[in-house]
Design an enzyme around this catalytic site. Structure first.
Site, PDB file in Angstrom:
ATOM      1  N   TRP A  67       0.841  -1.204   0.203  1.00 11.63           N
ATOM      2  CA  TRP A  67      -0.178   0.070  -0.120  1.00 11.63           C
ATOM      3  C   TRP A  67       0.829   1.238  -0.176  1.00 11.63           C
ATOM      4  O   TRP A  67       1.742   1.214   0.851  1.00 11.63           O
ATOM      5  CB  TRP A  67      -0.889  -0.033   1.208  1.00 11.63           C
ATOM      6  CG  TRP A  67      -1.897   1.095   1.413  1.00 11.63           C
ATOM      7  CD1 TRP A  67      -2.666   1.918   0.659  1.00 11.63           C
ATOM      8  CD2 TRP A  67      -2.101   1.877   2.647  1.00 11.63           C
ATOM      9  NE1 TRP A  67      -3.181   2.857   1.036  1.00 11.63           N
ATOM     10  CE2 TRP A  67      -2.865   2.856   2.533  1.00 11.63           C
ATOM     11  CE3 TRP A  67      -1.501   1.684   3.988  1.00 11.63           C
ATOM     12  CZ2 TRP A  67      -3.341   3.904   3.354  1.00 11.63           C
ATOM     13  CZ3 TRP A  67      -1.781   2.719   5.055  1.00 11.63           C
ATOM     14  CH2 TRP A  67      -2.916   3.774   4.754  1.00 11.63           C
ATOM     15  N   ASP A 148      -1.026  -6.089   9.069  1.00 15.17           N
ATOM     16  CA  ASP A 148      -1.722  -5.040   8.852  1.00 15.17           C
ATOM     17  C   ASP A 148      -3.007  -5.803   8.179  1.00 15.17           C
ATOM     18  O   ASP A 148      -3.128  -6.418   7.061  1.00 15.17           O
ATOM     19  CB  ASP A 148      -1.127  -4.150   7.557  1.00 15.17           C
ATOM     20  CG  ASP A 148      -2.014  -3.169   7.463  1.00 15.17           C
ATOM     21  OD1 ASP A 148      -1.675  -2.020   6.625  1.00 15.17           O
ATOM     22  OD2 ASP A 148      -3.307  -3.042   7.805  1.00 15.17           O
ATOM     23  N   LYS A 184     -13.291  -0.668   5.805  1.00 14.98           N
ATOM     24  CA  LYS A 184     -13.784  -1.573   4.610  1.00 14.98           C
ATOM     25  C   LYS A 184     -14.925  -2.223   5.217  1.00 14.98           C
ATOM     26  O   LYS A 184     -15.942  -2.474   4.658  1.00 14.98           O
ATOM     27  CB  LYS A 184     -12.739  -2.278   3.839  1.00 14.98           C
ATOM     28  CG  LYS A 184     -11.921  -1.349   3.005  1.00 14.98           C
ATOM     29  CD  LYS A 184     -10.676  -0.993   3.777  1.00 14.98           C
ATOM     30  CE  LYS A 184      -9.805   0.059   2.697  1.00 14.98           C
ATOM     31  NZ  LYS A 184      -8.886   0.572   3.578  1.00 14.98           N
TER      32      LYS A 184
END
Lengths: 336, 414
Positions: A67, A148, A184
């Site tokens: 990311w 993560d 999300k």
């Protein structure tokens, strides 16, 4: 709220990730705080590692690619950002051999950032067997696993399944660090709901670690926002609401999975593309790494008005029944 | 299953934040007549937290609104919020706003705004010297330290003899400050003392800062909450703005909107040229994205909604007057009680000080006595939260102070 956030949210969040039968949780040795979504958790992790010199060479090894924000987050936290091999462009899959070699060759006690599931940007995850090998090697090397986890429940539709890697590592005895985001899976993007946790050796250590996490948090933002945390706490604390959430999250995951299938089918069967598009359905989560180059991406934008990032990362969430055909045709057009 | 040996053996147990440790101590106390005058949050006359009626109204509207979603805000936050907040502190007549020389970046309340500003000073302006008032809010120094400042200095502020402002000491210290030092100024309702400069004194401070090329960083956490008048509480900020300073303002909406836990803040940047602001904003984004990515929406949206609707704005002004009015009343009440009980000393400062806090002038021994004997919890620097004073407990608090002042001697040095 206190510096560490809403206690109910934090404890529910830990159960959510580690599982209700988690040994470290039962033994009250998981240090945990509420954070500003995943970003805040990663930043806190980096500052914590840096301040206490926890990582060999003060380095954090991140998958290549990762990311975009991971790099400045850890850099601003004061760590040395490094990479390990991850994505194999030749087959749009995992470069497992390269990854294992890098795990082996880095100094003992290095910190490794691992995507718990639904790797961003590639969508490529290790298989459970590969995770097992990774875990064993990391134990041998005494590496620090930092997970993560931004897509638990959102990847496969099954929250426990998506936490498999995390729980495997914990069961294998690793003292992991974990960043969780609820942006999300709960759709609470702008409420900044997250958590950071550290599995410790014992409850006394947990107290010490938590106290230092608070010292890091206070001069940053003092204490976290309540709204989103309250929502998650309420949902996870009530069986009916939790079941409702589970179904809603699964429907998001299912929609994305079916879009993957449609895209692949259209390319391979309808448009008769000469390429293999298997990776679109092999990959998981929000993103698909199409395996197209910068020039092809530009053509997608300029000719077909379809916008995706320069590395060919396609957000599957942007694909719908109505536009799937159009998008597939565009992909075909730039790759035929 | 063999567990990995711990890496955290050298992680020491950190001391708790003083004000929270005080609250923890208060919670553990089983005494029926206990009062917490520590943490800075508004309380009603019943001693309870207060959600502003206008906030409840807007929250209900938001919850029922089918159009609102949870999509990420931009890195710099909700634009309508930033603009409204900036306008609130600089004023409708601000030339800086009219000439596009002012901008706002949404941040995680006052703390986040201060941190964002501090990081920008360090990284982009290469500043390293910051001045805080002596005393100041407990977190100011930590924020700048963690942002990388190594020269964290103080300017004189509290005069223990007069229980007021040591203006001469303040001006002297600022005159001696190196150019390009950042100076944290409390816009109004100084925390912890409650002592604010008069308008004339602000002029003097402003002149010195102009001469010495010092950079004003206003901490504005109590606009409207201090006097009940939004414009009056913004006097100092607007004075500097009119004088053409480049400056920053860290705004918090925790107190004046009662939105403590939603972390609503705005960092105002005022520059002398409009063209630099786009670049400044881009750098703010570069700092903010790896800190929190984008700010939380809920509180910012509430504030934006209220500030941009004249009816709601009117309601909010009433709510502010309610809060500030009650505090001013309690100041009078406590002062009356202290005098009625013939408490030794001059208690003028209780009503001349302003805002949430009062620096009582009590010393640490006296404070400890009040905590232990009377179960009234206050900070060891003598700071009390006036919001926690009620018509029900003012008498009890006054007698505790009376007892301490009469019977407990402080070390002469103090």
């Amino acid at each position: 709220l206190g510096i560490a956030g809403l206690p109910g949210f934090v404890s529910k969040s830990m159960e959510f990730a580690y599982g209700t039968s988690s040994k470290p949780l039962a033994e009250k040795r998981v240090a945990a705080v509420q954070t500003l979504s995943g970003t805040g958790a990663c930043r806190l992790a980096g500052e914590f590692f840096k301040r206490f010199g926890l990582a060999a060479g003060n380095a954090i090894y991140q998958p290549n690619p990762t990311w975009g924000n991971h790099i400045p987050i850890f850099r601003d936290a004061g760590m040395d950002v490094q990479q390990y091999r991850y994505y194999n462009p030749a087959n749009q899959g995992l470069d497992f051999k390269g990854m294992m070699e890098d795990l082996e060759s880095k100094p003992d006690g290095s910190a490794f950032l691992l995507h718990a599931c639904a790797h961003n940007p590639t969508g490529v995850d290790p298989s459970i067997d590969q995770w097992k090998e990774i875990s064993q090697l990391m134990k041998k090397k005494k590496h620090i696993p930092f997970f993560d986890c931004a897509y638990q429940g959102f990847a496969s539709g099954d929250a426990d399944k998506d936490a498999s890697a995390i729980r495997l590592f914990v069961d294998d005895g690793h003292l992991i660090c974990l960043s969780q985001s609820y942006a999300k899976n709960f759709g609470l993007y702008n409420d900044r709901v997250g958590a950071f946790s550290v599995v410790c050796s014992d409850p006394e250590e947990k107290e010490r670690v938590e106290s230092q996490l608070k010292i890091l948090i206070r001069p940053n933002y003092s204490n976290p926002p309540a709204q989103g945390a309250r929502i998650v706490d309420t949902i996870l604390s009530d069986d009916k609401l939790k079941a409702q959430w589970y179904a809603e999250c699964k429907s998001m995951a299912d929609r994305i999975i079916s879009m993957r299938q449609i895209l692949r089918r259209t390319l391979e069967n309808d448009l008769k593309s000469q390429r293999s598009w298997q990776h679109i359905t092999d990959q998981i989560g929000m993103f698909a790494y199409l395996g197209i180059n910068q020039e092809q991406v530009n053509k997608m934008k300029e000719v077909h008005h379809i916008y995706l990032t320069n590395d060919g990362r396609n957000s599957m969430a942007g694909v719908t029944q109505a536009n799937a055909q159009y998008i597939a045709s565009a992909i075909h057009d730039v790759t035929k | 299953m063999k567990m990995a040996t711990s890496r955290f053996v050298d992680v020491d147990l950190a001391p708790p934040v003083k004000v929270f440790a005080l609250t923890a101590r208060y919670r553990e106390d089983n005494h029926p007549n206990k009062y917490n005058l520590g943490v800075g949050a508004y309380r009603t006359d019943e001693g309870l937290p207060w959600v502003l009626p206008v906030v409840r109204t807007v929250e209900s509207q938001m919850a029922a609104d089918p159009i609102l979603n949870h999509e990420y805000l931009p890195v710099c936050g909700l634009d309508s919020f930033c603009k409204a907040a900036t306008r609130l502190v600089l004023g409708e007549e601000s030339a800086s706003i009219a000439q596009n020389k002012a901008t706002g970046v949404q941040a995680l309340s006052g703390t986040g705004a201060l941190r964002l500003g501090a990081e920008f000073f360090k990284r982009n302006l290469h500043m390293n010297v910051v001045y805080c008032s002596n005393p100041t809010w407990g977190n100011h120094k930590n924020i700048f330290r963690d942002a990388g400042f190594t020269e964290i200095r103080e300017y004189r502020y509290w005069d223990a003899n007069t229980k007021g402002l040591d203006i001469n000491g303040l001006l002297e210290d600022l005159r001696a400050a190196p150019e390009d030092s950042v100076v944290i100024l409390h816009a109004c309702a100084h925390n912890p003392t409650g002592v604010d400069p008069t308008p004339q004194q602000w002029e003097q401070i402003m002149q010195v800062m102009k001469e010495r090329r010092l950079f004003p960083f206003f901490d504005s956490a109590y606009q409207g909450f201090a006097s009940g008048d939004l414009d009056k509480d913004a006097f100092a900020v607007r004075l500097f703005d009119k004088a053409g300073f480049e400056m920053m303002v860290a705004q918090s909406f925790s107190k004046n909107f009662g939105l403590y836990n939603e972390r609503v803040g705005n960092l105002v940047v005022v520059a002398t040229e409009p063209t630099v602001l786009r670049k400044v904003r881009s750098q703010m984004e570069t700092i903010a994205r790896p800190m929190w990515s984008n700010p939380p929406n809920h509180g910012g949206r509430i504030v934006a909604t209220v500030l941009s609707n004249s009816d709601l704005f009117g309601l909010w002004k009433n709510d502010i007057k309610t809060m500030s009015g009650r505090i001013i009343e309690m100041r009078k009440l406590l002062q009356d009680k202290l005098r009625q009980q013939k408490t030794p000393g001059n208690w003028d400062h209780i009503t001349s000080q302003i805002g949430m806090f009062s620096f009582t002038g009590l010393g640490p021994k006296q404070v400890n006595h009040i905590i232990e004997k009377h179960h009234i919890y206050l900070m060891d620097n003598g700071r009390i939260n006036m919001c926690a004073v009620t018509s029900g407990n003012a008498d009890y608090i006054a007698s505790a102070i009376n007892d301490a002042v009469t019977n407990v001697m402080e070390d002469p040095k103090l």
